[in-house]
Design a protein around this motif. Structure first.
Motif, PDB file in Angstrom:
ATOM      1  N   LEU A  17       8.410   7.368  11.942  1.00  0.00           N
ATOM      2  CA  LEU A  17       9.350   6.385  11.275  1.00  0.00           C
ATOM      3  C   LEU A  17      10.233   7.686  11.665  1.00  0.00           C
ATOM      4  O   LEU A  17      10.287   8.714  11.493  1.00  0.00           O
ATOM      5  N   PRO A  18      11.668   6.843  10.989  1.00  0.00           N
ATOM      6  CA  PRO A  18      12.943   7.677  11.051  1.00  0.00           C
ATOM      7  C   PRO A  18      12.290   9.486  10.580  1.00  0.00           C
ATOM      8  O   PRO A  18      13.513   9.927  10.858  1.00  0.00           O
ATOM      9  N   SER A  19      12.019   8.541   8.990  1.00  0.00           N
ATOM     10  CA  SER A  19      12.170  10.257   8.473  1.00  0.00           C
ATOM     11  C   SER A  19      11.005  11.113   8.349  1.00  0.00           C
ATOM     12  O   SER A  19      10.751  11.925   8.321  1.00  0.00           O
ATOM     13  N   GLY A  20       9.990  10.852   9.726  1.00  0.00           N
ATOM     14  CA  GLY A  20       9.479  11.692   9.948  1.00  0.00           C
ATOM     15  C   GLY A  20       7.507  10.930  10.751  1.00  0.00           C
ATOM     16  O   GLY A  20       7.745   9.641  10.212  1.00  0.00           O
ATOM     17  N   ARG A  21       6.734  11.360   9.959  1.00  0.00           N
ATOM     18  CA  ARG A  21       4.891  10.562  10.235  1.00  0.00           C
ATOM     19  C   ARG A  21       4.861  10.046   9.549  1.00  0.00           C
ATOM     20  O   ARG A  21       4.933  10.713   7.918  1.00  0.00           O
ATOM     21  N   LEU A  22       3.977   9.532   9.185  1.00  0.00           N
ATOM     22  CA  LEU A  22       3.245   9.219   7.819  1.00  0.00           C
ATOM     23  C   LEU A  22       1.896   9.014   8.389  1.00  0.00           C
ATOM     24  O   LEU A  22       1.090   8.179   9.254  1.00  0.00           O
ATOM     25  N   ARG A  23       0.860   9.392   6.896  1.00  0.00           N
ATOM     26  CA  ARG A  23      -0.427   8.414   7.265  1.00  0.00           C
ATOM     27  C   ARG A  23      -1.110   7.748   6.783  1.00  0.00           C
ATOM     28  O   ARG A  23       0.656   7.316   5.820  1.00  0.00           O
ATOM     29  N   PHE A  24      -1.075   6.480   7.006  1.00  0.00           N
ATOM     30  CA  PHE A  24      -1.963   5.326   6.394  1.00  0.00           C
ATOM     31  C   PHE A  24      -3.308   4.742   6.734  1.00  0.00           C
ATOM     32  O   PHE A  24      -3.792   5.364   7.762  1.00  0.00           O
ATOM     33  N   HIS A  25      -3.350   4.174   5.419  1.00  0.00           N
ATOM     34  CA  HIS A  25      -5.359   3.602   5.942  1.00  0.00           C
ATOM     35  C   HIS A  25      -5.273   1.865   5.771  1.00  0.00           C
ATOM     36  O   HIS A  25      -4.260   1.631   5.260  1.00  0.00           O
ATOM     37  N   ASP A  26      -6.155   1.239   6.646  1.00  0.00           N
ATOM     38  CA  ASP A  26      -5.747   0.068   6.782  1.00  0.00           C
ATOM     39  C   ASP A  26      -7.221  -0.982   6.665  1.00  0.00           C
ATOM     40  O   ASP A  26      -8.042  -0.247   7.421  1.00  0.00           O
ATOM     41  N   ARG A  27      -7.453  -1.434   6.024  1.00  0.00           N
ATOM     42  CA  ARG A  27      -8.665  -2.198   5.857  1.00  0.00           C
ATOM     43  C   ARG A  27      -8.724  -3.792   5.275  1.00  0.00           C
ATOM     44  O   ARG A  27      -7.520  -4.042   4.290  1.00  0.00           O
ATOM     45  N   GLY A  28      -9.032  -4.499   5.452  1.00  0.00           N
ATOM     46  CA  GLY A  28      -9.230  -5.859   5.420  1.00  0.00           C
ATOM     47  C   GLY A  28      -8.104  -6.582   6.404  1.00  0.00           C
ATOM     48  O   GLY A  28      -7.728  -6.440   7.468  1.00  0.00           O
ATOM     49  N   ALA A  29      -8.587  -8.117   5.670  1.00  0.00           N
ATOM     50  CA  ALA A  29      -7.727  -9.107   6.547  1.00  0.00           C
ATOM     51  C   ALA A  29      -7.354  -9.971   5.764  1.00  0.00           C
ATOM     52  O   ALA A  29      -8.039 -10.254   4.364  1.00  0.00           O
ATOM     53  N   GLY A  30      -6.083 -11.054   5.962  1.00  0.00           N
ATOM     54  CA  GLY A  30      -5.188 -11.782   5.084  1.00  0.00           C
ATOM     55  C   GLY A  30      -4.352 -11.651   4.944  1.00  0.00           C
ATOM     56  O   GLY A  30      -3.242 -10.957   4.939  1.00  0.00           O
ATOM     57  N   PRO A  31      -3.294 -11.647   3.053  1.00  0.00           N
ATOM     58  CA  PRO A  31      -2.562 -11.634   2.808  1.00  0.00           C
ATOM     59  C   PRO A  31      -2.060  -9.837   2.414  1.00  0.00           C
ATOM     60  O   PRO A  31      -2.994  -9.234   2.105  1.00  0.00           O
ATOM     61  N   VAL A  32      -0.900  -9.241   2.723  1.00  0.00           N
ATOM     62  CA  VAL A  32      -1.103  -8.348   2.456  1.00  0.00           C
ATOM     63  C   VAL A  32      -0.864  -7.398   1.626  1.00  0.00           C
ATOM     64  O   VAL A  32       0.351  -7.749   0.786  1.00  0.00           O
ATOM     65  N   ILE A  33      -1.108  -6.167   0.893  1.00  0.00           N
ATOM     66  CA  ILE A  33      -0.666  -5.794   0.082  1.00  0.00           C
ATOM     67  C   ILE A  33      -0.442  -3.961   0.593  1.00  0.00           C
ATOM     68  O   ILE A  33      -1.681  -3.562   1.230  1.00  0.00           O
ATOM     69  N   VAL A  34       0.671  -3.357  -0.128  1.00  0.00           N
ATOM     70  CA  VAL A  34       0.905  -1.803   0.428  1.00  0.00           C
ATOM     71  C   VAL A  34       0.639  -1.208  -0.668  1.00  0.00           C
ATOM     72  O   VAL A  34       1.560  -1.286  -1.908  1.00  0.00           O
ATOM     73  N   PHE A  35      -0.137  -0.013  -1.203  1.00  0.00           N
ATOM     74  CA  PHE A  35      -0.199   0.281  -2.124  1.00  0.00           C
ATOM     75  C   PHE A  35       0.547   1.534  -1.973  1.00  0.00           C
ATOM     76  O   PHE A  35       0.850   2.451  -1.045  1.00  0.00           O
ATOM     77  N   ALA A  36       1.407   1.613  -3.384  1.00  0.00           N
ATOM     78  CA  ALA A  36       2.444   2.674  -3.447  1.00  0.00           C
ATOM     79  C   ALA A  36       2.124   3.198  -4.676  1.00  0.00           C
ATOM     80  O   ALA A  36       2.118   3.383  -5.914  1.00  0.00           O
ATOM     81  N   HIS A  37       1.039   5.378  -4.451  1.00  0.00           N
ATOM     82  CA  HIS A  37       0.926   5.940  -5.275  1.00  0.00           C
ATOM     83  C   HIS A  37       2.301   6.365  -5.592  1.00  0.00           C
ATOM     84  O   HIS A  37       3.790   7.200  -5.252  1.00  0.00           O
ATOM     85  N   GLY A  38       1.537   7.917  -6.555  1.00  0.00           N
ATOM     86  CA  GLY A  38       3.293   8.828  -7.316  1.00  0.00           C
ATOM     87  C   GLY A  38       3.196  10.187  -7.098  1.00  0.00           C
ATOM     88  O   GLY A  38       2.004  10.329  -6.042  1.00  0.00           O
ATOM     89  N   TYR A  39       3.468  10.956  -8.279  1.00  0.00           N
ATOM     90  CA  TYR A  39       3.453  11.966  -7.383  1.00  0.00           C
ATOM     91  C   TYR A  39       2.127  13.475  -7.302  1.00  0.00           C
ATOM     92  O   TYR A  39       1.888  13.094  -8.400  1.00  0.00           O
ATOM     93  N   LEU A  40       1.916  13.790  -6.393  1.00  0.00           N
ATOM     94  CA  LEU A  40       0.594  14.603  -6.767  1.00  0.00           C
ATOM     95  C   LEU A  40      -0.671  14.038  -6.712  1.00  0.00           C
ATOM     96  O   LEU A  40      -1.477  14.522  -7.237  1.00  0.00           O
ATOM     97  N   VAL A  41      -0.891  13.135  -5.429  1.00  0.00           N
ATOM     98  CA  VAL A  41      -1.636  11.781  -5.864  1.00  0.00           C
ATOM     99  C   VAL A  41      -1.151  11.478  -4.528  1.00  0.00           C
ATOM    100  O   VAL A  41      -0.319  11.918  -3.516  1.00  0.00           O
ATOM    101  N   ASN A  42      -2.590  10.741  -3.459  1.00  0.00           N
ATOM    102  CA  ASN A  42      -2.263   9.897  -2.247  1.00  0.00           C
ATOM    103  C   ASN A  42      -3.653   9.049  -2.751  1.00  0.00           C
ATOM    104  O   ASN A  42      -4.014   8.495  -3.326  1.00  0.00           O
ATOM    105  N   ALA A  43      -3.227   8.627  -1.047  1.00  0.00           N
ATOM    106  CA  ALA A  43      -4.525   7.088  -0.780  1.00  0.00           C
ATOM    107  C   ALA A  43      -5.672   7.261  -1.753  1.00  0.00           C
ATOM    108  O   ALA A  43      -6.083   6.178  -1.541  1.00  0.00           O
ATOM    109  N   ASN A  44      -6.312   8.281  -2.283  1.00  0.00           N
ATOM    110  CA  ASN A  44      -7.866   8.384  -2.828  1.00  0.00           C
ATOM    111  C   ASN A  44      -7.673   7.340  -3.870  1.00  0.00           C
ATOM    112  O   ASN A  44      -8.826   7.323  -4.350  1.00  0.00           O
ATOM    113  N   LEU A  45      -6.296   7.498  -4.733  1.00  0.00           N
ATOM    114  CA  LEU A  45      -6.155   6.776  -5.567  1.00  0.00           C
ATOM    115  C   LEU A  45      -6.793   5.572  -6.112  1.00  0.00           C
ATOM    116  O   LEU A  45      -7.067   5.257  -6.763  1.00  0.00           O
ATOM    117  N   PHE A  46      -6.398   4.717  -4.623  1.00  0.00           N
ATOM    118  CA  PHE A  46      -6.900   3.763  -4.523  1.00  0.00           C
ATOM    119  C   PHE A  46      -7.957   3.070  -3.777  1.00  0.00           C
ATOM    120  O   PHE A  46      -8.763   2.107  -3.626  1.00  0.00           O
TER     121      PHE A  46
END
Length: 289
Positions: A17-46
């Motif tokens: 992305l313009p600000s740098g690299r970003l790691r993400f995880h992708d599962r499922g099909a259908g309408p899209v939900i993008v999950f945004a976590h807070g400080y000092l946690v990561n995608a494991n929160l979901f």
């Protein structure tokens, strides 16, 4: 450094992305939900809620550069609140996602509100979950989280603050994670949260920039624009016992937004950690409606 992510999150991918690299995880099909976590946690929160939703929705869970990530952004990447909101918008554009529901928890909800008002073109709705409202400070005052911003002014004090997290018994203190998750989080997940900021200078650099720049002026301005201009569905999913973001604040904010407020029993701020089945049911109902 612990870079483990639960396989239940789906395929691990990385984008530039313009600000740098970003790691993400992708599962499922259908309408899209993008999950945004807070400080000092990561995608494991979901990790518990994604498999419950993936049969009906495409679930995207990024590791935002908020101190528990493993892929640093560019050294000069913008991690102010508007910068992180732009990063979310850039991710949606890079993946060509449209009519996205942003699910924001903790300060991920603050960034989601900023993204919704500044970059609404690909966003179809919001689910705000136990996060900053116009009545909350950022960082939130309960639990002493304001200290996180204060120590970020200097790399020495910032690094020193987190050394206590090397001890597992400290993870349940109210000014670490004890007031965020009602029930203990397994050690493998907790290590994925705390080890990057303990062990890597480049991750601390990102974390300092992010937490050092937050301010309630951003969320209050975004809230005014959400109430006035957003015009898309907003739902609030809130912990009934939240110590950090009081339910009373959410009740008043929902009224201003004309939004539905759903409470989650037996949970603190991290509702997807404490009660994933209840959250999945609520989200499914919100989006189906």
């Amino acid at each position: 450094m612990n870079d483990w992510r639960d396989p239940e999150l789906g395929e691990s991918r990385e984008v530039r992305l313009p600000s740098g690299r970003l790691r993400f995880h992708d599962r499922g099909a259908g309408p899209v939900i993008v999950f945004a976590h807070g400080y000092l946690v990561n995608a494991n929160l979901f990790r518990k809620v994604v498999p419950l939703l993936a049969a009906r929705f495409r679930c995207i869970t990024p590791d935002l550069p908020l101190g528990a990530h493993t892929v640093p952004v560019d050294r000069d990447g913008d991690l102010t609140p508007p910068g992180v909101a732009r990063l979310l918008a850039d991710l949606l554009a890079e993946l060509d996602l449209r009519e996205v529901t942003l699910f924001g928890n903790d300060s991920g909800g603050a960034y989601s509100q900023l993204a919704a008002v500044a970059h609404p073109e690909r966003i179809g709705g919001l689910v705000l979950s136990s996060c900053e409202t116009p009545e909350d400070t950022w960082p939130p005052s309960p639990g002493g989280f304001g200290l996180l911003k204060a120590t970020a002014a200097n790399p020495v004090t910032y690094r020193a603050l987190y050394q206590v997290l090397r001890l597992e018994r400290t993870w349940r203190w109210r000014n670490t994670y004890g007031w965020l998750a009602k029930h203990p989080i397994e050690a493998r997940v907790m290590n994925s949260y705390v080890r990057p900021v303990l062990e890597r200078a480049d991750i601390r650099h990102d974390g300092r920039k992010a937490i050092g720049s937050v301010s309630a002026r951003y969320t209050r301005a975004a809230a005014r624009r959400l109430v006035r201009d957003f015009g898309k569905p907003v739902h609030l999913v809130w912990a009934a016992e939240d110590h950090v973001f009081p339910l009373a604040h959410a009740t008043r904010y929902a009224r201003e937004l004309g939004a539905d407020l759903h409470t989650v029993e037996d949970a603190y701020t991290y509702v997807t950690e404490d009660q994933p089945e209840a959250v999945a049911k609520l989200v499914t109902g919100c989006l189906a409606g």
